[in-house]
Write a protein that holds these residues in place. Sequence first.
Motif, PDB file in Angstrom:
ATOM      1  N   THR A 109       0.852  -1.185   0.000  1.00  0.00           N
ATOM      2  CA  THR A 109       0.000   0.000   0.000  1.00  0.00           C
ATOM      3  C   THR A 109       0.888   1.235   0.000  1.00  0.00           C
ATOM      4  N   PRO A 110       0.414   2.332  -0.608  1.00  0.00           N
ATOM      5  CA  PRO A 110       1.220   3.563  -0.601  1.00  0.00           C
ATOM      6  C   PRO A 110       1.411   4.067   0.822  1.00  0.00           C
ATOM      7  N   VAL A 111       2.565   4.652   1.077  1.00  0.00           N
ATOM      8  CA  VAL A 111       2.841   5.226   2.389  1.00  0.00           C
ATOM      9  C   VAL A 111       1.930   6.432   2.583  1.00  0.00           C
ATOM     10  N   SER A 112       1.293   6.468   3.747  1.00  0.00           N
ATOM     11  CA  SER A 112       0.422   7.588   4.095  1.00  0.00           C
ATOM     12  C   SER A 112       0.534   7.827   5.593  1.00  0.00           C
ATOM     13  N   LYS A 113      -0.219   8.787   6.086  1.00  0.00           N
ATOM     14  CA  LYS A 113      -0.182   9.035   7.535  1.00  0.00           C
ATOM     15  C   LYS A 113      -0.636   7.793   8.305  1.00  0.00           C
ATOM     16  N   ASN A 114      -1.479   6.956   7.686  1.00  0.00           N
ATOM     17  CA  ASN A 114      -1.963   5.745   8.346  1.00  0.00           C
ATOM     18  C   ASN A 114      -0.919   4.638   8.422  1.00  0.00           C
ATOM     19  N   SER A 115       0.243   4.874   7.833  1.00  0.00           N
ATOM     20  CA  SER A 115       1.344   3.920   7.937  1.00  0.00           C
ATOM     21  C   SER A 115       2.011   3.998   9.309  1.00  0.00           C
ATOM     22  N   TYR A 116       1.621   4.990  10.106  1.00  0.00           N
ATOM     23  CA  TYR A 116       2.228   5.235  11.413  1.00  0.00           C
ATOM     24  C   TYR A 116       1.173   5.050  12.493  1.00  0.00           C
ATOM     25  N   VAL A 117       1.524   4.245  13.514  1.00  0.00           N
ATOM     26  CA  VAL A 117       0.559   3.862  14.532  1.00  0.00           C
ATOM     27  C   VAL A 117       1.127   4.180  15.917  1.00  0.00           C
ATOM     28  N   PHE A 118       0.272   4.745  16.769  1.00  0.00           N
ATOM     29  CA  PHE A 118       0.631   5.004  18.159  1.00  0.00           C
ATOM     30  C   PHE A 118      -0.026   3.933  19.024  1.00  0.00           C
ATOM     31  N   TYR A 119       0.749   3.330  19.901  1.00  0.00           N
ATOM     32  CA  TYR A 119       0.254   2.311  20.821  1.00  0.00           C
ATOM     33  C   TYR A 119       0.369   2.817  22.259  1.00  0.00           C
ATOM     34  N   ASN A 120      -0.643   2.537  23.042  1.00  0.00           N
ATOM     35  CA  ASN A 120      -0.622   2.826  24.465  1.00  0.00           C
ATOM     36  C   ASN A 120      -1.043   1.537  25.160  1.00  0.00           C
ATOM     37  N   SER A 121      -0.195   1.029  26.046  1.00  0.00           N
ATOM     38  CA  SER A 121      -0.481  -0.267  26.648  1.00  0.00           C
ATOM     39  C   SER A 121      -0.236  -0.262  28.150  1.00  0.00           C
ATOM     40  N   ARG A 122      -0.862  -1.203  28.804  1.00  0.00           N
ATOM     41  CA  ARG A 122      -0.636  -1.432  30.230  1.00  0.00           C
ATOM     42  C   ARG A 122      -0.085  -2.838  30.367  1.00  0.00           C
ATOM     43  N   LEU A 123       0.912  -2.982  31.210  1.00  0.00           N
ATOM     44  CA  LEU A 123       1.530  -4.273  31.453  1.00  0.00           C
ATOM     45  C   LEU A 123       1.551  -4.553  32.946  1.00  0.00           C
ATOM     46  N   GLU A 124       1.459  -5.835  33.282  1.00  0.00           N
ATOM     47  CA  GLU A 124       1.564  -6.264  34.665  1.00  0.00           C
ATOM     48  C   GLU A 124       2.508  -7.448  34.724  1.00  0.00           C
ATOM     49  N   ARG A 125       3.333  -7.458  35.768  1.00  0.00           N
ATOM     50  CA  ARG A 125       4.300  -8.543  35.926  1.00  0.00           C
ATOM     51  C   ARG A 125       3.611  -9.719  36.607  1.00  0.00           C
ATOM     52  N   ASN A 126       3.654 -10.879  35.950  1.00  0.00           N
ATOM     53  CA  ASN A 126       3.018 -12.060  36.544  1.00  0.00           C
ATOM     54  C   ASN A 126       3.975 -12.732  37.532  1.00  0.00           C
ATOM     55  N   ASP A 127       3.508 -13.778  38.186  1.00  0.00           N
ATOM     56  CA  ASP A 127       4.302 -14.454  39.214  1.00  0.00           C
ATOM     57  C   ASP A 127       5.578 -15.088  38.662  1.00  0.00           C
ATOM     58  N   ALA A 128       5.590 -15.385  37.354  1.00  0.00           N
ATOM     59  CA  ALA A 128       6.782 -15.961  36.722  1.00  0.00           C
ATOM     60  C   ALA A 128       7.796 -14.878  36.332  1.00  0.00           C
ATOM     61  N   GLY A 129       7.403 -13.598  36.493  1.00  0.00           N
ATOM     62  CA  GLY A 129       8.310 -12.497  36.181  1.00  0.00           C
ATOM     63  C   GLY A 129       8.150 -11.917  34.791  1.00  0.00           C
ATOM     64  N   THR A 130       7.196 -12.426  34.013  1.00  0.00           N
ATOM     65  CA  THR A 130       6.955 -11.910  32.664  1.00  0.00           C
ATOM     66  C   THR A 130       6.054 -10.684  32.743  1.00  0.00           C
ATOM     67  N   TRP A 131       6.414  -9.651  32.015  1.00  0.00           N
ATOM     68  CA  TRP A 131       5.579  -8.462  31.908  1.00  0.00           C
ATOM     69  C   TRP A 131       4.560  -8.723  30.797  1.00  0.00           C
ATOM     70  N   GLN A 132       3.339  -9.013  31.211  1.00  0.00           N
ATOM     71  CA  GLN A 132       2.269  -9.323  30.264  1.00  0.00           C
ATOM     72  C   GLN A 132       1.485  -8.055  29.938  1.00  0.00           C
ATOM     73  N   THR A 133       1.171  -7.882  28.660  1.00  0.00           N
ATOM     74  CA  THR A 133       0.312  -6.776  28.244  1.00  0.00           C
ATOM     75  C   THR A 133      -1.113  -7.146  28.630  1.00  0.00           C
ATOM     76  N   THR A 134      -1.771  -6.241  29.373  1.00  0.00           N
ATOM     77  CA  THR A 134      -3.145  -6.488  29.810  1.00  0.00           C
ATOM     78  C   THR A 134      -4.148  -5.681  28.994  1.00  0.00           C
ATOM     79  N   GLN A 135      -3.696  -4.550  28.490  1.00  0.00           N
ATOM     80  CA  GLN A 135      -4.538  -3.699  27.643  1.00  0.00           C
ATOM     81  C   GLN A 135      -3.641  -3.050  26.605  1.00  0.00           C
ATOM     82  N   ILE A 136      -4.181  -2.880  25.403  1.00  0.00           N
ATOM     83  CA  ILE A 136      -3.429  -2.187  24.359  1.00  0.00           C
ATOM     84  C   ILE A 136      -4.419  -1.480  23.444  1.00  0.00           C
TER      85      ILE A 136
END
Length: 147
Positions: A109-136
């Motif tokens: 697809t041609p490059v346009s402003k929609n080729s660029y995406v902003f992400y906002n996420s929340r992560l929580e560390r589980n008992d195994a120590g992995t930072w899991q994304t809970t919301q994005i």
Amino acid sequence: MTFEGGKSGDAVKDAVLADSAERMRAVNAVIAGTAPEGVLGHYNTGKALEAAASWVGEFEKAGATVTGKVRYYDREVTLDGKKAATLSFCADESHGYSKDTETGKVSKTPVSKNSYVFYNSRLERNDAGTWQTTQIVSTRGAGQCQP
């Protein structure tokens, strides 16, 4: 997939950045068929897991996979105690494409402003120590990600 800014100098923030990058890799690996769908649950939980599974399902329904290059940049972590964090970042998908799994045809697809995406996420560390994304949440065409 290229991830810029992987080292903040803070070990906890660096772990958030690393596990978030692995989350993005896992989603794309499942789409590409190079990882089992179960890997989504390692780096995602809750609404983020639902969103990842839905995204994978869209590619499956379309008979498509991913190809090309995607760059992730302006990654910023804010810690919320010892087990929670928010992470915002931009993605340059101007050289990332979908590919028909049957024909191998790449949809450029041609490059346009929609080729660029902003992400906002929340992560929580589980008992195994992995930072899991809970919301994005993603915003395609976001002004703060434009070149």
